[in-house]
Design a protein around this motif. Structure first.
Motif, PDB file in Angstrom:
ATOM      1  N   ALA A   1       0.836  -1.196   0.000  1.00 35.22           N
ATOM      2  CA  ALA A   1       0.000   0.000   0.000  1.00 35.22           C
ATOM      3  C   ALA A   1       0.876   1.254   0.000  1.00 35.22           C
ATOM      4  CB  ALA A   1      -0.911   0.007   1.218  1.00 35.22           C
ATOM      5  N   GLU A   2       0.432   2.250  -0.751  1.00 33.89           N
ATOM      6  CA  GLU A   2       1.139   3.528  -0.797  1.00 33.89           C
ATOM      7  C   GLU A   2       0.331   4.565  -0.021  1.00 33.89           C
ATOM      8  OE1 GLU A   2       2.157   4.791  -4.734  1.00 33.89           O
ATOM      9  OE2 GLU A   2       2.585   2.743  -5.362  1.00 33.89           O
ATOM     10  N   ILE A   3       1.027   5.492   0.591  1.00 39.56           N
ATOM     11  CA  ILE A   3       0.359   6.585   1.298  1.00 39.56           C
ATOM     12  C   ILE A   3      -0.055   7.623   0.269  1.00 39.56           C
ATOM     13  CG2 ILE A   3       0.642   8.421   2.992  1.00 39.56           C
ATOM     14  CD1 ILE A   3       2.634   6.571   4.435  1.00 39.56           C
TER      15      ILE A   3
ATOM     16  N   GLU B   1      -1.192  12.442   3.916  1.00 37.16           N
ATOM     17  CA  GLU B   1      -0.807  12.334   5.320  1.00 37.16           C
ATOM     18  C   GLU B   1      -0.605  13.733   5.889  1.00 37.16           C
ATOM     19  OE1 GLU B   1       2.650  10.164   7.975  1.00 37.16           O
ATOM     20  OE2 GLU B   1       3.058  10.647   5.890  1.00 37.16           O
TER      21      GLU B   1
ATOM     22  N   PHE C   1      -4.549  10.172   7.513  1.00 33.91           N
ATOM     23  CA  PHE C   1      -3.865   9.598   6.358  1.00 33.91           C
ATOM     24  C   PHE C   1      -4.830   8.739   5.560  1.00 33.91           C
ATOM     25  CE2 PHE C   1      -3.038   6.386   9.645  1.00 33.91           C
ATOM     26  CZ  PHE C   1      -3.403   5.219   8.991  1.00 33.91           C
ATOM     27  N   LYS C   2      -4.490   8.525   4.296  1.00 32.49           N
ATOM     28  CA  LYS C   2      -5.212   7.624   3.403  1.00 32.49           C
ATOM     29  C   LYS C   2      -4.184   6.821   2.628  1.00 32.49           C
ATOM     30  CE  LYS C   2      -9.193  10.589   2.807  1.00 32.49           C
ATOM     31  NZ  LYS C   2     -10.040  11.344   1.910  1.00 32.49           N
ATOM     32  N   THR C   3      -4.489   5.537   2.395  1.00 30.94           N
ATOM     33  CA  THR C   3      -3.579   4.686   1.645  1.00 30.94           C
ATOM     34  C   THR C   3      -4.274   4.119   0.408  1.00 30.94           C
ATOM     35  OG1 THR C   3      -4.151   2.696   2.888  1.00 30.94           O
ATOM     36  CG2 THR C   3      -2.328   4.029   3.742  1.00 30.94           C
ATOM     37  N   SER C   4      -3.475   3.614  -0.496  1.00 28.39           N
ATOM     38  CA  SER C   4      -3.988   3.117  -1.770  1.00 28.39           C
ATOM     39  C   SER C   4      -4.803   1.834  -1.644  1.00 28.39           C
ATOM     40  CB  SER C   4      -2.824   2.877  -2.741  1.00 28.39           C
ATOM     41  OG  SER C   4      -1.933   1.922  -2.205  1.00 28.39           O
ATOM     42  N   ASP C   5      -4.728   1.157  -0.505  1.00 30.64           N
ATOM     43  CA  ASP C   5      -5.505  -0.071  -0.324  1.00 30.64           C
ATOM     44  C   ASP C   5      -6.834   0.163   0.390  1.00 30.64           C
ATOM     45  OD1 ASP C   5      -4.552   0.420   2.219  1.00 30.64           O
ATOM     46  OD2 ASP C   5      -3.746  -1.586   2.522  1.00 30.64           O
TER      47      ASP C   5
ATOM     48  N   SER D   1      -8.038   4.365   5.794  1.00 29.17           N
ATOM     49  CA  SER D   1      -7.903   5.773   6.159  1.00 29.17           C
ATOM     50  C   SER D   1      -8.080   5.897   7.668  1.00 29.17           C
ATOM     51  CB  SER D   1      -8.932   6.645   5.428  1.00 29.17           C
ATOM     52  OG  SER D   1     -10.235   6.327   5.843  1.00 29.17           O
TER      53      SER D   1
ATOM     54  N   TYR E   1     -11.519   0.628   6.576  1.00 24.00           N
ATOM     55  CA  TYR E   1     -10.722  -0.298   5.774  1.00 24.00           C
ATOM     56  C   TYR E   1     -11.661  -1.179   4.969  1.00 24.00           C
ATOM     57  CZ  TYR E   1     -11.860  -3.535   9.552  1.00 24.00           C
ATOM     58  OH  TYR E   1     -12.528  -4.293  10.478  1.00 24.00           O
TER      59      TYR E   1
END
Length: 103
Positions: free
Chosen positions: A24-26, A29, A42-46, A49, A73
């Motif tokens: 997963a990428e951020i 943030e 933050f939020k991630t690519s998967d 949040s 999630y």
């Protein structure tokens, strides 16, 4: 001895066959810390949040931190779990929502 060889072979096959999940990428943030408290998100690519803020509180003669926030999630089935919470001198109080699978 044959069962040990079979076990090792099965374990090796399982490792080779197993799907590798992408890392997963951020995506975003933010973090702020000050003497009275903090906040971050933050939020991630998967699909994960999180948002949280903490502030100093005084209960009787003791100081502590009151926290409120939320996180979400995605499950492997595509459902989104959203948890909203507070944590303070009265305990941890979460509220959980499950959103339907996105088509």
């Amino acid at each position: 001895m044959i069962s040990l060889k079979l076990f090792v072979f099965a374990l090796f096959a399982a490792v080779v066959i197993a799907e590798e999940k992408p890392v997963a990428e951020i995506l975003s943030e933010n973090t702020n810390v000050n003497p009275d408290g903090y906040n971050f998100d933050f939020k991630t690519s998967d699909g994960v949040s999180r948002q949280e803020e903490g502030s100093l509180i005084t209960v009787d003669e003791k100081q502590g931190i009151a926290i409120k926030g939320s996180y979400s999630y995605l499950t492997p089935e595509g459902e989104e779990y959203q948890v909203t919470f507070t944590a303070d001198d009265k305990g941890y109080k979460p509220t959980i929502r499950v959103l339907p699978v996105q088509q």
